[in-house]
Design a protein around this motif. Structure first.
Motif: not given
Length: 217
Positions: A123-140
């Motif tokens: 029942g966790m509705a406040n989670v976003q999942l994303r496939q990504s490997q290593g250091v995420p370079l596209d996040l602000p």
């Protein structure tokens, strides 16, 4: 299995003695059904003090380690959290129950799909999942109040530290076997970064991160 009794024993016999004393963490763990997140073949040890194998050599953290990581992040209900390494989704669910929202990154598509199912069942509705490997370079930059790494790294990349807002905290297990240390990095309101070794633990390597160079004579 009497899951209610098993959860009680997990909290009182494994987690609380490991210096997890935050009432919110203990309360959330008392109601979070760990069986939902454990592979079918390991249901009989769902509440045991052990790591549980997942696909691709990943592991589900022992309950006390997941609890201590969550506690030492010093989460607030308004926090925006980044988790590197979704795994089964159990720690993800614990973080989501304590924060405003969680973005969790996982490098393996099948593991991510299973975690998505687990989190929906919980029942966790406040989670976003994303496939990504290593250091995420596209996040602000400066976009997260808290960041947690669910496996060990030789060192924490600067790119991850740059994601912290002023006052933000990052928890990571850093070092080489047999000596690794759970370390909290805190970015002050003035932009100064402070690190504090919290406790000793050995965890498997987090996939996709650069290893320390081997010493050569």
């Amino acid at each position: 299995m009497n899951t209610e009794l098993a959860r009680f024993n997990m909290v009182e016999q494994q987690i609380r003695p490991w210096n997890v004393l935050d009432h919110t963490v203990l309360e959330k763990l008392s109601f979070l059904d760990r069986c939902v997140f454990v592979p079918a073949a390991f249901q009989d040890v769902a509440y045991s003090d052990t790591e549980i194998p997942l696909a691709h050599g990943e592991t589900m953290l022992a309950p006390r380690v997941a609890a201590r990581l969550a506690q030492d992040l010093l989460l607030k209900p308004s926090d925006n959290v980044l988790e590197i390494g979704t795994g089964s989704g159990y720690l993800t669910a614990l973080l989501a129950s304590m924060a405003a929202k969680v973005l969790s990154l996982e490098c393996h598509a099948d593991v991510l799909a299973q975690a998505q199912t687990h989190l929906q069942q919980a029942g966790m509705a406040n989670v976003q999942l994303r496939q990504s490997q290593g250091v995420p370079l596209d996040l602000p930059r400066a976009s997260f109040d808290a960041v947690v790494l669910t496996g060990s790294v030789a060192q924490v990349p600067d790119e991850l530290l740059s994601l912290l807002k002023p006052g933000g905290r990052l928890m990571a297990v850093v070092g080489e076997e047999p000596m690794m240390q759970a370390t909290r990095y805190t970015l002050s309101s003035h932009g100064d970064l402070h690190s504090q070794v919290m406790w000793d633990v050995v965890l498997p390597r987090l996939h996709g991160f650069v290893q320390a160079p081997a010493f050569q004579f």
